[in-house]
Design an enzyme around this catalytic site. Structure first.
Site, PDB file in Angstrom:
ATOM      1  CB  SER A   1      -0.945  -0.034   1.199  1.00  0.00           C
ATOM      2  OG  SER A   1      -1.949   0.944   1.063  1.00  0.00           O
ATOM      3  CG  ASN A   2      -0.629   4.673  -1.170  1.00  0.00           C
ATOM      4  OD1 ASN A   2      -1.235   5.452  -0.450  1.00  0.00           O
ATOM      5  ND2 ASN A   2      -1.224   4.025  -2.163  1.00  0.00           N
ATOM      6  NE  ARG A   3       5.922   6.966   3.784  1.00  0.00           N
ATOM      7  CZ  ARG A   3       6.319   6.307   4.877  1.00  0.00           C
ATOM      8  NH1 ARG A   3       5.538   6.275   5.935  1.00  0.00           N
ATOM      9  NH2 ARG A   3       7.497   5.704   4.881  1.00  0.00           N
ATOM     10  CB  SER A   4      -3.157   7.722   0.690  1.00  0.00           C
ATOM     11  OG  SER A   4      -4.430   8.319   0.799  1.00  0.00           O
TER      12      SER A   4
ATOM     13  CB  ALA B   1      -2.596   7.386  -2.915  1.00  0.00           C
TER      14      ALA B   1
END
Ligand code: CTP
Ligand code: CA
Length: 227
Positions: free
Chosen positions: A33-36, A100
């Site tokens: 995943s990502n930091r959103s 994101a």
């Protein structure tokens, strides 16, 4: 209750907002995943609803509640988000893609937990996901598309390239390296890029205020009045 609080200047319009970072599974217990955080997207959904719009929120954000009054569609992966957004697209006037979305996902998802004892090193093969905003840009009719560009270098230049490539009507450019901007923060610092090349640099503001400025910009577009 919302009528008493703010001008209902978006009444009669339907907004679709995407939020959060998608999660792409690797096995039953792991994902990429990502930091959103989903805060910017949820602020947009709330602001549009407060101003009288019908709001559809397609959100991959976890750990934050959807704002009151919106129609909420939780999703996990980029593929889930793509399917949901494309199926809702014909009923909406404005799409704001604050999510994101993962650009790549594991090419294979293991059915059982990957065991460390079976590997000395592990190489993952990733495959591209659908670019949802680019797809919408190809099929849009009356709809207005608002994109976000999350950048770490040459933000304005990169944002302008994305705007053209995806046939977007308003680009929100986010230099995520700035203090008080981007992922996880309660504030954001963005530059709005209009179709005629005009730029509007906003100061550091709470995300709800940034959301209202973005909605003001959407309202000012000639395409919005023509809808
Ligand atoms: N986007 C999307 N679907 C994807 C990837 C991105 O709809 N699979 C949307 C995002 O929601 C955002 C915009 O496209 O509104 C730009 O996303 P961004 O990650 O900044 O740009 P990319 O085009 O993915 O390019 P890169 O990540 O390489 O900078
Ligand atoms: Ca991307």
């Amino acid at each position: 209750a919302r009528k008493a609080l703010s001008p209902q200047d978006l009444a009669g319009k339907t907004f679709l907002v995407t939020a959060g970072g998608t999660r792409e599974p690797l096995d039953p217990v792991r994902f990429i995943s990502n930091r959103s955080s989903g805060k910017m997207g949820h602020a947009l959904a709330r602001a549009a609803w407060e101003r009288g719009a019908r709001v559809l929120l397609v959100s991959a954000a976890t750990g934050i509640e959807p704002p009151w009054g919106v129609e909420y569609y939780p999703v996990e992966t980029a593929a889930d988000m793509a399917e949901r957004v494309l199926s809702l697209f014909s009923q909406v006037d404005v799409v704001i893609k604050a999510a994101a979305v993962a650009d790549f996902r594991p090419a294979e998802v293991a059915g059982e937990k990957i065991k460390k004892s079976e590997y000395r090193s592990l190489i993952l093969t990733l495959e591209p996901t659908v670019d949802i905003l680019a797809e919408l840009g190809k099929v849009k009719r009356h709809q207005i598309l608002v994109g976000f560009a999350a950048e770490t270098t040459e933000a304005l230049h990169q944002g302008a390239l994305k705007m053209a490539a995806k046939n977007v009507d308003l680009m929100v450019i986010n230099d995520v390296t700035l203090e008080g901007a981007g992922f996880g923060s309660d504030t954001n610092i963005v530059t709005l890029l209009y179709p005629d090349g005009r730029r509007e640099e906003l100061p550091r503001l709470p995300k709800l205020e940034v959301a209202h400025r973005i909605l003001n910009a959407v309202k000012s577009l000639p395409r919005f009045k023509e809808q």
